[in-house]
Scaffold this motif. Structure first.
Motif, PDB file in Angstrom:
ATOM      1  N   HIS A   1       0.816  -1.215   0.000  1.00  0.00           N
ATOM      2  CA  HIS A   1       0.000   0.000   0.000  1.00  0.00           C
ATOM      3  C   HIS A   1       0.851   1.267   0.000  1.00  0.00           C
ATOM      4  O   HIS A   1       0.341   2.357   0.236  1.00  0.00           O
TER       5      HIS A   1
ATOM      6  N   LEU B   1      -5.589  -0.321   7.978  1.00  0.00           N
ATOM      7  CA  LEU B   1      -5.772  -0.558   6.549  1.00  0.00           C
ATOM      8  C   LEU B   1      -7.102  -0.008   6.054  1.00  0.00           C
ATOM      9  O   LEU B   1      -7.179   0.578   4.971  1.00  0.00           O
TER      10      LEU B   1
ATOM     11  N   LEU C   1      -8.332   0.762   2.379  1.00  0.00           N
ATOM     12  CA  LEU C   1      -8.532  -0.591   1.851  1.00  0.00           C
ATOM     13  C   LEU C   1      -9.972  -0.775   1.396  1.00  0.00           C
ATOM     14  O   LEU C   1     -10.914  -0.433   2.107  1.00  0.00           O
TER      15      LEU C   1
ATOM     16  N   VAL D   1     -10.838  -6.891   5.874  1.00  0.00           N
ATOM     17  CA  VAL D   1      -9.537  -7.374   5.394  1.00  0.00           C
ATOM     18  C   VAL D   1      -9.687  -8.779   4.819  1.00  0.00           C
ATOM     19  O   VAL D   1      -9.127  -9.104   3.761  1.00  0.00           O
TER      20      VAL D   1
ATOM     21  N   ALA E   1     -11.281  -8.395   1.532  1.00  0.00           N
ATOM     22  CA  ALA E   1     -10.338  -7.847   0.557  1.00  0.00           C
ATOM     23  C   ALA E   1      -9.369  -8.912   0.067  1.00  0.00           C
ATOM     24  O   ALA E   1      -8.856  -8.829  -1.059  1.00  0.00           O
TER      25      ALA E   1
ATOM     26  N   TYR F   1      -4.519 -11.751   3.750  1.00  0.00           N
ATOM     27  CA  TYR F   1      -4.413 -10.646   2.791  1.00  0.00           C
ATOM     28  C   TYR F   1      -3.051 -10.652   2.097  1.00  0.00           C
ATOM     29  O   TYR F   1      -2.948 -10.403   0.884  1.00  0.00           O
TER      30      TYR F   1
END
Length: 232
Positions: free
Chosen positions: A12, A101, A107, A140, A143, A222
């Motif tokens: 990121h 995140l 995110l 998360v 994701a 993740y």
């Protein structure tokens, strides 16, 4: 978990600084009534972290996050106003990795990836009940491309309780057996939770139940999805 955290933050484009000579957050000493060691550990980290500039202090441990964010400013004993200000400032910058995140790194949840089995999630007491962080770890997991299968009583304690597990292992195991049963009833092959201590306890309880369900951290799921996407 620590390597996965760095991998995800780097993905990121977050600059990661890891000061050397970090120690324990102090919760075991505090729980044992050793306030002197707790105060010494807090002072050590205040001096350590003031040597660099940073926007957030991120951890992948629910208990560490809760301790630094809530217990350091509440229980650290020091009459120096500058030290009190420093501990409050540091506590205000401290976030769980899942929360960071979602709330700071932006995110976005993705849809389930084809062929991935559902994952169930256990809410650590220090994450949900101390910090009110519940949706971020689930985001998360989403994701990472995993469908989520909620277990019964996801926020009920797994029985670990740090030194409670060592001093009262029989009672800890009875509590943990209930959690293991709820996990098994989901039919999932993976259980994720945001607390390393919970990971230890749940792994033990599932092993006792004769199960090979994988116990992991949302950030590890993740990180694997990032690796997969890069490979593709």
């Amino acid at each position: 978990i620590a390597h996965d955290l760095v991998k995800v933050l780097s993905h990121h484009k977050i600059d990661v600084i890891i000061p050397e000579n970090q120690g324990c957050c102090g919760i075991p000493a505090l729980a044992a009534g050793d306030r002197q060691t707790f105060d010494r550990l807090v002072a050590h980290h205040l001096a350590l972290f003031e040597q660099t500039r940073y926007d957030y202090l991120v951890t992948a441990c629910a208990t560490c996050t809760a301790t630094i964010h809530k217990l350091w400013p509440a229980l650290y004993r020091h009459e120096n106003v500058t030290m009190k200000t420093a501990v409050n400032d540091l506590a205000g910058k401290t976030m769980d990795i899942n929360q960071f995140l979602v709330e700071a790194a932006g995110l976005e949840s993705g849809g389930p990836l084809k062929g991935l089995d559902p994952v169930t999630y256990h809410d650590p007491c220090h994450l949900k009940k101390s910090l009110n962080v519940t949706s971020a770890p689930r985001q998360v997991i989403a994701a990472a491309g995993y469908p989520l299968m909620e277990m019964k009583d996801a926020d009920k304690c797994c029985g670990m309780g740090g030194s409670f597990n060592l001093s009262h292992y029989d009672l800890s195991s009875r509590i943990g057996a209930i959690k293991a049963e709820n996990i098994l009833n989901t039919g999932c092959s993976t259980i994720a939770t945001g607390c390393p201590a919970c990971i230890v306890q749940i792994s033990d309880m599932l092993s006792k139940a004769g199960s090979d369900i994988r116990v992991t951290h949302p950030i590890a799921l993740y990180a694997r999805s990032i690796e997969q996407n890069q490979a593709d």
